[in-house]
Design a protein around this motif. Structure first.
Motif, PDB file in Angstrom:
ATOM      1  N   TRP A  23     -11.178  -0.102  -5.546  1.00 47.92           N
ATOM      2  CA  TRP A  23     -10.667  -1.459  -5.318  1.00 47.92           C
ATOM      3  C   TRP A  23     -11.026  -2.272  -6.553  1.00 47.92           C
ATOM      4  O   TRP A  23     -12.196  -2.412  -6.900  1.00 47.92           O
ATOM      5  CB  TRP A  23     -11.344  -1.998  -4.068  1.00 47.92           C
ATOM      6  CG  TRP A  23     -11.200  -3.439  -3.732  1.00 47.92           C
ATOM      7  CD1 TRP A  23     -11.927  -4.485  -4.218  1.00 47.92           C
ATOM      8  CD2 TRP A  23     -10.308  -3.990  -2.749  1.00 47.92           C
ATOM      9  NE1 TRP A  23     -11.536  -5.660  -3.609  1.00 47.92           N
ATOM     10  CE2 TRP A  23     -10.547  -5.381  -2.709  1.00 47.92           C
ATOM     11  CE3 TRP A  23      -9.347  -3.430  -1.913  1.00 47.92           C
ATOM     12  CZ2 TRP A  23      -9.853  -6.236  -1.844  1.00 47.92           C
ATOM     13  CZ3 TRP A  23      -8.650  -4.281  -1.054  1.00 47.92           C
ATOM     14  CH2 TRP A  23      -8.897  -5.664  -1.031  1.00 47.92           C
ATOM     15  N   ILE A  59       0.857  -1.172   0.000  1.00 44.31           N
ATOM     16  CA  ILE A  59       0.000   0.000   0.000  1.00 44.31           C
ATOM     17  C   ILE A  59       0.900   1.231   0.000  1.00 44.31           C
ATOM     18  O   ILE A  59       1.792   1.359   0.845  1.00 44.31           O
ATOM     19  CB  ILE A  59      -0.914   0.047   1.240  1.00 44.31           C
ATOM     20  CG1 ILE A  59      -1.776  -1.214   1.331  1.00 44.31           C
ATOM     21  CG2 ILE A  59      -1.816   1.282   1.206  1.00 44.31           C
ATOM     22  CD1 ILE A  59      -2.610  -1.301   2.605  1.00 44.31           C
ATOM     23  N   VAL A  70      -5.429  -1.327  -6.411  1.00 43.53           N
ATOM     24  CA  VAL A  70      -6.156  -0.177  -5.869  1.00 43.53           C
ATOM     25  C   VAL A  70      -5.600   1.066  -6.536  1.00 43.53           C
ATOM     26  O   VAL A  70      -4.377   1.263  -6.577  1.00 43.53           O
ATOM     27  CB  VAL A  70      -6.010  -0.083  -4.343  1.00 43.53           C
ATOM     28  CG1 VAL A  70      -6.594   1.227  -3.813  1.00 43.53           C
ATOM     29  CG2 VAL A  70      -6.696  -1.267  -3.668  1.00 43.53           C
ATOM     30  N   VAL A  72      -5.151   6.572  -0.143  1.00 44.44           N
ATOM     31  CA  VAL A  72      -4.291   5.548  -0.749  1.00 44.44           C
ATOM     32  C   VAL A  72      -3.968   5.955  -2.181  1.00 44.44           C
ATOM     33  O   VAL A  72      -4.859   6.254  -2.986  1.00 44.44           O
ATOM     34  CB  VAL A  72      -4.975   4.165  -0.727  1.00 44.44           C
ATOM     35  CG1 VAL A  72      -4.150   3.144  -1.494  1.00 44.44           C
ATOM     36  CG2 VAL A  72      -5.178   3.709   0.716  1.00 44.44           C
ATOM     37  N   ALA A 103      -2.232   0.454  -4.423  1.00 45.26           N
ATOM     38  CA  ALA A 103      -2.041  -0.759  -3.635  1.00 45.26           C
ATOM     39  C   ALA A 103      -2.185  -1.947  -4.566  1.00 45.26           C
ATOM     40  O   ALA A 103      -2.805  -1.858  -5.633  1.00 45.26           O
ATOM     41  CB  ALA A 103      -3.046  -0.853  -2.484  1.00 45.26           C
ATOM     42  N   VAL A 161      -6.908  -0.346   3.299  1.00 38.99           N
ATOM     43  CA  VAL A 161      -7.067   0.739   2.324  1.00 38.99           C
ATOM     44  C   VAL A 161      -8.270   1.607   2.674  1.00 38.99           C
ATOM     45  O   VAL A 161      -8.271   2.822   2.397  1.00 38.99           O
ATOM     46  CB  VAL A 161      -7.172   0.209   0.879  1.00 38.99           C
ATOM     47  CG1 VAL A 161      -5.882  -0.490   0.479  1.00 38.99           C
ATOM     48  CG2 VAL A 161      -8.363  -0.698   0.682  1.00 38.99           C
TER      49      VAL A 161
END
Length: 313
Positions: free
Chosen positions: A264, A17, A231, A186, A189, A180
């Motif tokens: 995501w 991440i 991500v 974020v 990731a 996350v």
């Protein structure tokens, strides 16, 4: 699932991440401490049996003048690696786990070391740390001071054992989803089995000859790579047309908005279903936000899950 619909994972699985890097030492220490304390349990699985923050390996570490063996085969070993700040700069430190060393490790996190790592491993037949193992780390790159990487790398035996594979995936996936969502801001990731262990580069970065200093500063507009689980940042999501467009495209089994504005993107329900056909589908869906250029195949013996073409942008 037939052989054509299932893959065998490479030897290591990496979860990472990338988030904005705190400039202040106490905030950095808290971020890193939370990652270490929250990641070990769910990502270690049975490997972590017997681990706790009161674990004291001093007697085993100092046996035979510190040369080992460090225990009976199959027993747990834990150790630290980090950059210690001294008056002359930072120097690497590698040591065994003990309550005193844990406290010093936490103290050093406030100096924002470039590398801080906790490793769990089982002792092998020669009395040395062997496999399976898990490394949980927090890293920075001098060429990308605005980003810090929260990383976990583990041997994949749990994922390749039919008796433990589903539980292993559920633990890793649930943990990363929680992280996350908790971090909010974020930048990127991923969960992938083809990242470079030594450099931390994604397979795509490696194939394009890109360094972390090239890609980490660009995460608001460009992905570092693509894989089974990706991500993306809010800026990348906007460039891709948003959640509805990604869902309509059909490349992903799951597209979910995140609290920080990113998304995501899970390619397949099960990681073992991330076949070449699914890799291509993800590549084509994310092509507009991938770094330009045609990647060069790796000379490594393990599989890189890439499409060796220039993305259409």
């Amino acid at each position: 699932m037939t052989a054509q619909q299932s893959i065998r994972l490479n030897s290591l699985l990496r979860a990472e991440i990338n988030v904005p890097c705190p400039a202040e030492g106490d905030a950095y220490r808290q971020l890193a401490r939370d990652w270490f304390m929250q990641a070990v349990g769910p990502l270690a699985g049975a490997l972590g049996d017997g681990f706790g923050y009161g674990l004291d390996l001093t007697a085993r570490a100092l046996a035979n003048n510190g040369s080992g063996p460090y225990g009976a085969p199959g027993t747990l070993w834990a150790s630290f690696y980090y950059d210690e700040t001294t008056r002359r700069g930072q120097r690497p430190v590698e040591t065994y786990f003990s309550p005193a060393h844990w406290q010093e490790f936490l103290r050093q996190l406030g100096n924002r070391p470039l590398v801080a790592q906790l490793q769990l491993a089982l002792i092998d037949d020669e009395g040395q740390p062997g496999e399976p193992w898990l490394e949980v780390s927090v890293t920075r790159d001098d060429d990308a001071p605005g980003v810090v990487s929260l990383v976990a790398v583990r041997t994949t035996e749990e994922f390749e054992n039919p008796a433990t594979a589903d539980d292993a995936q559920q633990r890793w996936e649930s943990f990363l989803r929680d992280q996350v969502e908790r971090h909010g801001s974020v930048l990127y990731a991923s969960v992938a089995d083809d990242a470079d262990y030594i450099t931390g580069r994604t397979a795509l970065e490696d194939g394009l000859g890109l360094l972390l200093g090239d890609t980490l500063p660009e995460l608001e507009t460009t992905l570092r790579g693509y894989g089974w689980l990706t991500v993306c940042s809010p800026g990348v999501l906007t460039a891709l047309g948003g959640v509805p467009a990604l869902r309509a495209g059909g490349a992903f089994a799951e597209v979910a908005p995140l609290p920080g504005g990113g998304a995501w993107l899970k390619a397949t329900d099960r990681i073992h279903a991330y076949t070449e056909a699914r890799v291509r589908a993800v590549f084509e869906a994310l092509a507009p936000v991938l770094p330009p250029g045609k990647p060069v195949p790796s000379i490594a013996s393990e599989t890189s899950r890439l499409v060796y073409e220039t993305p259409k942008q």
